[in-house]
Every structure is written in C-alpha cells, then in structure tokens.
Design an enzyme around this catalytic site. Structure first.
Site, short mmCIF file in Angstrom:
data_model
loop_
_atom_site.label_atom_id
_atom_site.label_comp_id
_atom_site.label_asym_id
_atom_site.label_seq_id
_atom_site.Cartn_x
_atom_site.Cartn_y
_atom_site.Cartn_z
N TYR A 141 0.96 -1.25 -0.19
CA TYR A 141 0.05 0.01 0.03
C TYR A 141 0.89 1.21 -0.08
O TYR A 141 0.30 2.34 -0.40
CB TYR A 141 -1.06 0.08 1.17
CG TYR A 141 -2.29 -0.78 1.13
CD1 TYR A 141 -2.45 -1.93 0.63
CD2 TYR A 141 -3.50 -0.04 1.65
CE1 TYR A 141 -3.46 -2.81 0.35
CE2 TYR A 141 -4.59 -0.84 1.49
CZ TYR A 141 -4.74 -1.77 0.73
OH TYR A 141 -5.99 -2.36 0.63
N LYS A 191 3.35 -15.26 1.55
CA LYS A 191 3.52 -16.16 0.35
C LYS A 191 4.93 -16.35 0.08
O LYS A 191 5.62 -15.86 -1.11
CB LYS A 191 2.86 -15.11 -0.86
CG LYS A 191 2.71 -15.57 -2.06
CD LYS A 191 1.85 -16.92 -2.24
CE LYS A 191 1.85 -17.37 -3.78
NZ LYS A 191 0.80 -18.47 -3.97
N ASP A 223 -2.88 -18.05 -0.39
CA ASP A 223 -4.06 -18.71 -1.19
C ASP A 223 -4.71 -19.94 -0.15
O ASP A 223 -5.84 -20.08 -0.38
CB ASP A 223 -3.43 -19.19 -2.43
CG ASP A 223 -2.01 -20.12 -2.51
OD1 ASP A 223 -1.39 -20.03 -1.20
OD2 ASP A 223 -1.68 -20.36 -3.43
N ASP A 247 -6.17 -7.49 3.92
CA ASP A 247 -7.21 -6.44 3.33
C ASP A 247 -8.24 -7.50 2.70
O ASP A 247 -9.35 -7.54 2.93
CB ASP A 247 -6.88 -5.41 2.30
CG ASP A 247 -8.01 -4.95 1.79
OD1 ASP A 247 -8.94 -4.34 2.42
OD2 ASP A 247 -7.86 -4.78 0.26
N ASP A 251 -12.08 -9.23 4.33
CA ASP A 251 -13.44 -9.24 3.62
C ASP A 251 -14.03 -10.73 3.66
O ASP A 251 -15.22 -10.70 3.86
CB ASP A 251 -13.33 -8.53 2.42
CG ASP A 251 -13.58 -7.06 2.60
OD1 ASP A 251 -13.49 -6.51 3.70
OD2 ASP A 251 -13.97 -6.52 1.50
#
Ligand code: IPM
Ligand code: MG
Length: 358
Positions: A141, A191, A223, A247, A251
């Site tokens: 970000y 990751k 993942d 983020d 959700d």
C-alpha cells in the site's frame, strides 16, 4: 473517567450510524458516571466537497488531541472514479499513516441467532471466533517506488511490496499478545514460496514465535489460507498478515458469519489512541433513509472503550446489550429477511434500553 472522542461520520450511512452510536456512548456515560466530550470533523468525500481534500489538517489535529476516534465510513458513487486525483480513500490511508496506526484488529464471531444469515452450512460455522491482525501502514500500500509510466511504449503500473524486520516484528508480537488473551494460537499468513518480502516475513515471524513460547504459531500461504477460511473457519484463532493480504482475507472472513453489519474494527498504534470503525462500507444505496444497521459501529464503540479508555466493563455492557437485542429477535432490515425490522435510531434505542436495564 474523562475522555475526548473525535467523531468522523464521513459519507453515506456514516453520519446516521455514528450519531446512533454517540447516543449509546452517552447512555454509558450516564450509567457509569464517565464524562465524554465529542467533537465532529470531516473525512472522505464530504471533506473533499467542503475543503477540497479528503483529510483536512484540522481533522488530524483533532484526532491527535483526542483519546479515541470513532469513524463511520468513507466513499460513494460521487467520488468513485479510481483515477481521480483526490479520492475519499486517501483520507483513510492518510489518517492511518499520520496517526501511525500500524495494526488493524478485526474480530469475526458468530452471533447467536444469526446462524441462518451465513452463506456457510451451519456445521462449518460452529465455533467460529477469530480475529484478524492486519499490518496497516506498510507493505504494498505504501511501498516506494509506485507509479504509472510508459515503458517501451506500453502504459505500465508498478507498486512495491516491502517490509523491514521491525515492521514485521511489532505486528506479529501484537498478534501474540492478542492470542495470549484468547486460545493462544496465531496463524501467520505469507507467500514465502514466491515473494522475497514474505520470506523475510516468515523468518521474523518464526523468531517472534520463539520469544513467545506460550503461543503456538503456524505459517500458512495466503492462497491456502483463503480456502481454509471457508472450509474450516473455526480452526483459526488469531490471523496475522501484511497489509494487502489482510485487506483481502478480512473481507472474506467478514461474510462468513453473515453478520457483516455487526462487525467492528480497531486501528491501533504504539499508544492508546485508536480509530474505531465498522468494517462495512458507506452503503450509498440506503444512505439517509434511517435504516442502516448501527450495530457494527456500536460494537466498534465497545472496542474503543476497551482499547483506548481501558473501560472493559463498559465495553462488555455494550456487547451484552447487543446480544440481548438480537436474542429478543430485534433486527435491522439487512438481517430481517423481509420480516419486521427496526430503523437505525430504534435499534440504538433498543441497545440503550438493554444497557440501562442491565
Ligand atoms: C479497508 C478498506 C481500505 C483498505 C480502502 C477503503 C482503502 O478496504 O479498510 O479494508 O484497502 O485498507
Ligand atoms: Mg478492505
């Protein structure tokens, strides 16, 4: 206890849910004898309209001089062009950075009585009670360089994912501290099979785990964590991750229990100051109609009392009041399935009555 609380209603349903929540906080004041001073400031689209910028300086000054900040939501169709120079989201990101709020806590739990609102089968839902600890002021970000340019005649965009060991250490340590008050398990998301940033992340997370021998920390690739969240959500306790993975996963986590409108969040830094907001958005389609669910904001106020003001008893009183109104079958339109529903203010009054009755 005296405290200064900055209110940032923002856009869409923000003003309605923040106003309803202020009334709940006033009920807490009356019951417990605390004294809260509220001041309201601009952020997001409304700030752009009124001042030209999404985060006016006086908003930051007000936040810095207060004990806690309660935020509604930012954004809406009017400011939706993602290529515009000034956007409401910049207000949010700017505030996180300016106030050094490096940790975002998002608890996800199943509320009694709302099981049928979940998209998951009931047997998968049993026992879901997890919390995301998302790094909030670093990663892709904010990493530099980022930009858009023409390379070899092709329009090209680029961002940089970067974390140093200090940033990783403090967020993973915070996750361990959160887990210590819960089931003592942390899943660190990365990751590491592809990204160098995430190899450092895993290394540092492993070191932090060694310093917290009472906490069981495991690592999971983002993942496969996304799959596990829908297949075995109850297997998680605390999930710690970088900014972007958090983020996305948070959700996904938020819809698991069907209680999107009820979920609170806290953004915290080194000190006591925090920003508290519901995790849902500004819901422009229902803005101004008085039907928005205020419970996510009311529960955010409970987190505010707990984390910024050390008022754990009052926080619990709000949480118990919310569960009580749900037990009594009271629902706002988002959860009533077309049955009779309460408006925003009525729901807040029901919570206030439960607080006063307790
Ligand atoms: C969130 C939001 C923000 C983010 C947006 C609005 C910038 O999605 O708080 O999760 O990406 O952090
Ligand atoms: Mg998000």
């Amino acid at each position: 206890m005296k405290a200064k609380i900055t209110l940032l209603p923002g856009d869409g349903i923000g003003p309605e849910i923040v106003d309803a929540t202020r009334q709940v906080l006033e009920a807490v004041e009356r019951k417990s004898g605390h004294s809260f001073t509220f001041s309201t400031h601009l952020i997001g689209g409304i700030a752009i309209d009124e001042t030209g910028v999404p985060l006016p300086d006086d908003t930051i000054v007000a936040c810095r001089s207060s004990d806690a900040v309660l935020l509604g939501a930012v954004g809406g169709p009017k400011w939706d062009d993602p290529t515009a120079e000034v956007r409401p989201e910049q207000g949010l990101l700017g505030m996180r950075k300016a106030l050094k709020l490096f940790a975002n806590l998002r608890p996800v739990k199943l509320f009694r009585g709302l099981e049928s609102a979940s998209p998951l089968r009931p047997e998968r839902l049993r026992g879901v009670d997890l919390v995301f600890v998302r790094e909030l002021t670093g990663g892709i970000y904010f990493g530099q360089p980022k930009g858009k340019e023409v390379r070899n005649g092709l329009r090209t965009g680029f961002d940089t994912m970067v974390y140093d060991e200090n940033e990783i250490r403090r967020i993973v340590q915070l996750a361990c501290d959160v887990a210590r008050k819960r089931r003592k398990r942390v899943t660190s998301i990365d990751k590491a099979n592809v990204l160098a940033t995430m190899q450092v992340w895993r290394e540092v997370a492993t070191e932090v785990a060694k310093k917290n021998p009472d906490i069981k920390l495991d690592h999971q690739l983002v993942d496969s964590a996304a799959m596990r969240l829908v297949t075995e959500p109850a297997s998680f306790d605390v999930i710690v991750s970088g900014n972007m993975f958090g983020d996305i996963l948070s959700d996904e986590g938020a819809v698991l229990t069907g209680s999107l409108g009820l979920l609170p969040s806290a953004s915290l830094g080194e000190g006591k100051l925090g920003v508290y907001e519901p995790i849902h958005g500004s819901a422009p389609d229902i803005a101004g109609k008085g039907v928005a669910n205020p419970l996510g904001t009311i529960l955010s106020a409970a987190m505010l009392l707990r984390h910024s003001l050390d008022l754990d008893e009052d926080a619990k009183a709000i949480e118990a009041a919310v569960q009580k109104v749900l037990d009594n079958g009271l629902r706002t339109a988002d959860l009533s399935g077309g049955q009779r529903s309460l408006g925003t203010t009525e729901m807040a009054y029901a919570v206030i009555a439960a607080i006063e009755g307790a």
